[in-house]
Design a protein around this motif. Structure first.
Motif, PDB file in Angstrom:
ATOM      1  N   ALA A  27       0.826  -1.207   0.000  1.00 13.31           N
ATOM      2  CA  ALA A  27       0.000   0.000   0.000  1.00 13.31           C
ATOM      3  C   ALA A  27       0.862   1.258   0.000  1.00 13.31           C
ATOM      4  CB  ALA A  27      -0.931  -0.010   1.204  1.00 13.31           C
ATOM      5  N   LEU A  28       2.027   1.175   0.605  1.00 15.47           N
ATOM      6  CA  LEU A  28       3.001   2.260   0.563  1.00 15.47           C
ATOM      7  C   LEU A  28       4.268   1.762  -0.121  1.00 15.47           C
ATOM      8  CD1 LEU A  28       2.763   3.920   4.112  1.00 15.47           C
ATOM      9  CD2 LEU A  28       1.510   4.464   2.034  1.00 15.47           C
ATOM     10  N   SER A  29       4.719   2.524  -1.102  1.00 16.25           N
ATOM     11  CA  SER A  29       5.980   2.246  -1.790  1.00 16.25           C
ATOM     12  C   SER A  29       6.932   3.401  -1.517  1.00 16.25           C
ATOM     13  CB  SER A  29       5.752   2.082  -3.292  1.00 16.25           C
ATOM     14  OG  SER A  29       4.871   1.009  -3.568  1.00 16.25           O
ATOM     15  N   LEU A  30       8.233   3.153  -1.645  1.00 10.40           N
ATOM     16  CA  LEU A  30       9.213   4.191  -1.346  1.00 10.40           C
ATOM     17  C   LEU A  30       9.835   4.728  -2.631  1.00 10.40           C
ATOM     18  CD1 LEU A  30      10.710   5.749   0.895  1.00 10.40           C
ATOM     19  CD2 LEU A  30      12.504   3.993   0.766  1.00 10.40           C
ATOM     20  N   GLY A  31       9.744   6.055  -2.811  1.00 12.14           N
ATOM     21  CA  GLY A  31      10.351   6.718  -3.946  1.00 12.14           C
ATOM     22  C   GLY A  31      11.695   7.317  -3.581  1.00 12.14           C
ATOM     23  N   LEU A  32      12.637   7.265  -4.514  1.00 13.78           N
ATOM     24  CA  LEU A  32      13.991   7.762  -4.271  1.00 13.78           C
ATOM     25  C   LEU A  32      14.276   9.044  -5.049  1.00 13.78           C
ATOM     26  CD1 LEU A  32      14.055   4.646  -3.473  1.00 13.78           C
ATOM     27  CD2 LEU A  32      16.519   4.803  -3.813  1.00 13.78           C
ATOM     28  N   TRP A  33      13.221   9.834  -5.278  1.00 16.88           N
ATOM     29  CA  TRP A  33      13.359  11.091  -6.013  1.00 16.88           C
ATOM     30  C   TRP A  33      14.289  12.047  -5.263  1.00 16.88           C
ATOM     31  CZ3 TRP A  33       8.848  15.143  -6.689  1.00 16.88           C
ATOM     32  CH2 TRP A  33       9.277  16.171  -7.543  1.00 16.88           C
ATOM     33  N   HIS A  34      14.052  12.207  -3.962  1.00 23.36           N
ATOM     34  CA  HIS A  34      14.882  13.059  -3.115  1.00 23.36           C
ATOM     35  C   HIS A  34      15.594  12.206  -2.074  1.00 23.36           C
ATOM     36  CE1 HIS A  34      12.954  16.629  -4.784  1.00 23.36           C
ATOM     37  NE2 HIS A  34      11.771  16.147  -4.460  1.00 23.36           N
ATOM     38  N   ASN A  35      16.694  12.740  -1.534  1.00 22.93           N
ATOM     39  CA  ASN A  35      17.376  12.218  -0.342  1.00 22.93           C
ATOM     40  C   ASN A  35      18.254  11.001  -0.568  1.00 22.93           C
ATOM     41  OD1 ASN A  35      15.871  14.153   1.317  1.00 22.93           O
ATOM     42  ND2 ASN A  35      14.111  12.783   1.016  1.00 22.93           N
ATOM     43  N   PHE A  36      18.415  10.568  -1.811  1.00 24.73           N
ATOM     44  CA  PHE A  36      19.245   9.393  -2.065  1.00 24.73           C
ATOM     45  C   PHE A  36      20.331   9.666  -3.109  1.00 24.73           C
ATOM     46  CE2 PHE A  36      15.270   7.894  -0.341  1.00 24.73           C
ATOM     47  CZ  PHE A  36      15.660   6.911   0.555  1.00 24.73           C
ATOM     48  N   GLY A  37      20.566  10.934  -3.420  1.00 18.80           N
ATOM     49  CA  GLY A  37      21.534  11.284  -4.440  1.00 18.80           C
ATOM     50  C   GLY A  37      22.944  11.468  -3.890  1.00 18.80           C
ATOM     51  N   SER A  38      23.837  11.906  -4.766  1.00 19.31           N
ATOM     52  CA  SER A  38      25.246  12.057  -4.399  1.00 19.31           C
ATOM     53  C   SER A  38      25.471  13.196  -3.423  1.00 19.31           C
ATOM     54  CB  SER A  38      26.085  12.291  -5.668  1.00 19.31           C
ATOM     55  OG  SER A  38      25.591  13.408  -6.388  1.00 19.31           O
ATOM     56  N   ARG A  46      20.551   4.715   3.445  1.00 19.37           N
ATOM     57  CA  ARG A  46      20.643   3.276   3.711  1.00 19.37           C
ATOM     58  C   ARG A  46      19.727   2.873   4.862  1.00 19.37           C
ATOM     59  NH1 ARG A  46      26.475   0.343   4.764  1.00 19.37           N
ATOM     60  NH2 ARG A  46      25.907  -1.747   4.042  1.00 19.37           N
ATOM     61  N   LYS A  47      19.710   3.680   5.933  1.00 19.44           N
ATOM     62  CA  LYS A  47      18.836   3.407   7.080  1.00 19.44           C
ATOM     63  C   LYS A  47      17.366   3.446   6.675  1.00 19.44           C
ATOM     64  CE  LYS A  47      21.961   5.211  10.656  1.00 19.44           C
ATOM     65  NZ  LYS A  47      22.181   6.318  11.620  1.00 19.44           N
ATOM     66  N   ILE A  48      17.014   4.421   5.826  1.00 16.27           N
ATOM     67  CA  ILE A  48      15.630   4.545   5.372  1.00 16.27           C
ATOM     68  C   ILE A  48      15.219   3.313   4.572  1.00 16.27           C
ATOM     69  CG2 ILE A  48      14.074   5.855   3.870  1.00 16.27           C
ATOM     70  CD1 ILE A  48      15.720   8.374   4.640  1.00 16.27           C
ATOM     71  N   LEU A  49      16.079   2.884   3.663  1.00 14.45           N
ATOM     72  CA  LEU A  49      15.774   1.728   2.828  1.00 14.45           C
ATOM     73  C   LEU A  49      15.645   0.456   3.670  1.00 14.45           C
ATOM     74  CD1 LEU A  49      18.123   2.548  -0.172  1.00 14.45           C
ATOM     75  CD2 LEU A  49      15.639   2.298  -0.306  1.00 14.45           C
ATOM     76  N   ARG A  79      24.468   0.257  -4.851  1.00 16.51           N
ATOM     77  CA  ARG A  79      25.451  -0.075  -3.804  1.00 16.51           C
ATOM     78  C   ARG A  79      24.763  -0.790  -2.638  1.00 16.51           C
ATOM     79  NH1 ARG A  79      28.319   5.315  -2.064  1.00 16.51           N
ATOM     80  NH2 ARG A  79      29.279   3.883  -0.536  1.00 16.51           N
ATOM     81  N   ILE A  80      23.620  -0.257  -2.229  1.00 18.31           N
ATOM     82  CA  ILE A  80      22.899  -0.841  -1.099  1.00 18.31           C
ATOM     83  C   ILE A  80      22.297  -2.193  -1.480  1.00 18.31           C
ATOM     84  CG2 ILE A  80      20.944  -0.501   0.480  1.00 18.31           C
ATOM     85  CD1 ILE A  80      21.531   2.561   0.157  1.00 18.31           C
ATOM     86  N   GLU A 303      12.249   8.534  10.952  1.00 13.19           N
ATOM     87  CA  GLU A 303      11.082   8.940  11.727  1.00 13.19           C
ATOM     88  C   GLU A 303       9.932   9.370  10.822  1.00 13.19           C
ATOM     89  OE1 GLU A 303      14.628   8.853  14.055  1.00 13.19           O
ATOM     90  OE2 GLU A 303      14.192  10.033  12.255  1.00 13.19           O
ATOM     91  N   GLN A 304      10.266  10.032   9.742  1.00 13.30           N
ATOM     92  CA  GLN A 304       9.250  10.469   8.782  1.00 13.30           C
ATOM     93  C   GLN A 304       8.598   9.262   8.115  1.00 13.30           C
ATOM     94  OE1 GLN A 304      10.520  12.582   5.090  1.00 13.30           O
ATOM     95  NE2 GLN A 304       9.543  14.349   6.050  1.00 13.30           N
ATOM     96  N   LEU A 305       9.397   8.285   7.757  1.00 12.96           N
ATOM     97  CA  LEU A 305       8.876   7.069   7.139  1.00 12.96           C
ATOM     98  C   LEU A 305       7.958   6.326   8.113  1.00 12.96           C
ATOM     99  CD1 LEU A 305       8.808   4.942   4.897  1.00 12.96           C
ATOM    100  CD2 LEU A 305      10.973   4.048   5.772  1.00 12.96           C
TER     101      LEU A 305
END
Length: 330
Positions: A27-38, A46-49, A79-80, A303-305
């Motif tokens: 029901a909830l999927s995780l998008g990597l648009w923000h916060n996972f870049g270089s 990594r902790k979020i994933l 990498r993760i 915490e947000q997740l």
């Protein structure tokens, strides 16, 4: 320490059938648009994933241009995936997209067969994958025949570089045409990824949701919190560390009009009466419609997740609650 997924990771997540396919999405999927870049802190991502997967989020959504810099979100995810998630690859749905500017010259943007298939090869290399589960046309290209764009998606599936085809940001009319073309090529249109939230309901007025339901196409909606507007962050002043305070972000200060703030305050009150945060109610409100397979969330910290995941604890609305929400939103 080597990562080992929680044994009870599937106990609390809700999984929904994606259209008429055999695939279920969380029901909830995780998008990597923000916060996972270089430019972001790698260990935070990594902790979020890890937390996401440990709590039943099996779908991770990327695109070729996610970063910044473009491509770096896929590299970091790769990498993760190699260090943490490799034993769990078959428990995951991994998607990527192509459609926005990615490299210089006439072949690095749009919907041409050359661009889409070259981009997919690059994405697979960055993530260290043989295939993705879903490959999307990220947006319609008015300068490329729809037959060519859909033909490229079908080719990716038939080559085994993607298991399913998807589209994003297509209106109702183009979605019907895209589905018809793909079906004629022997490749069903699995899923559509449109923007949808309480403050942006174009999928309703456009008739897109009706098309998805009628054609048996799943959907995963992005920007469910309107880039953070549908949280308690902007009920009073604009926080200095917020996305809206950043000069080059997608969320502009002009979006927070007095009328919008009035709606946010009223919605927040209704959410509190339900025992939810505004963000949790906004997510639950989207999931009330069975045509919405999954809600695509982002997170800048664990915490947000966690707060967003708690939306699943109360997905039911009374008719009175829905009427009150409609009155606020009109």
């Amino acid at each position: 320490m080597n990562y080992q997924a929680q044994e009870n990771r599937y106990d609390t997540m809700l999984y929904r059938r994606c259209g008429k396919s055999g695939i279920k999405l969380p029901a909830l999927s995780l998008g990597l648009w923000h916060n996972f870049g270089s430019v972001d802190v790698f260990e935070n991502g990594r902790k979020i994933l890890r937390y996401a997967f440990d709590h039943g989020i099996t779908h991770f959504d990327l695109a070729n241009n996610y970063g910044p810099v473009p491509g770096s979100a896929e590299e970091n995810f790769g990498r993760i995936l190699a260090t943490d998630f490799k034993p769990y690859r078959d428990e995951m749905i991994i998607s990527t997209k192509a459609g926005y500017l990615m490299w210089p010259g006439p072949y690095g943007d749009g919907g041409s067969r050359k661009y889409l298939l070259a981009s997919l090869d690059q994405s697979l290399k960055r993530m260290g994958l043989d295939y993705v589960d879903i490959f999307y046309s990220h947006r319609p290209d008015p300068h490329t025949p729809l037959e060519e764009t859909m033909g490229a998606l079908a080719q990716a599936v038939k080559q085994g570089k993607a298991l399913y085809a998807g589209i994003s940001n297509y209106n109702a009319e183009m979605t019907q045409k895209a589905e018809t073309i793909l079906r004629s090529l022997g490749v069903p249109l699995l899923i559509h990824q449109p923007r949808y939230n309480m403050l942006d309901r174009w999928v309703e007025s456009d008739g897109l949701l009706e098309v998805l339901g009628r054609r048996g196409i799943g959907s995963i909606v992005f920007s469910p919190l309107a880039q953070g507007l549908l949280t308690d962050k902007y009920l009073n002043e604009i926080p200095e560390d917020s996305r809206m305070a950043k000069p080059h972000g997608f969320l502009k200060k002009e979006a927070l009009t007095p009328q919008v703030r009035e709606k946010l305050v009223a919605l927040n009150k209704l959410a509190q009466q339900r025992g939810q945060s505004l963000a949790q109610m906004a997510i639950a409100w989207l999931l009330k419609d069975q045509r919405v397979t999954s809600v695509l969330i982002g997170a800048s910290r664990v915490e947000q997740l966690k707060n967003n995941l708690d939306a699943l604890k109360n997905l039911n609305f009374t008719e009175e609650e829905l009427n009150k929400i409609e009155k606020v939103l009109k």
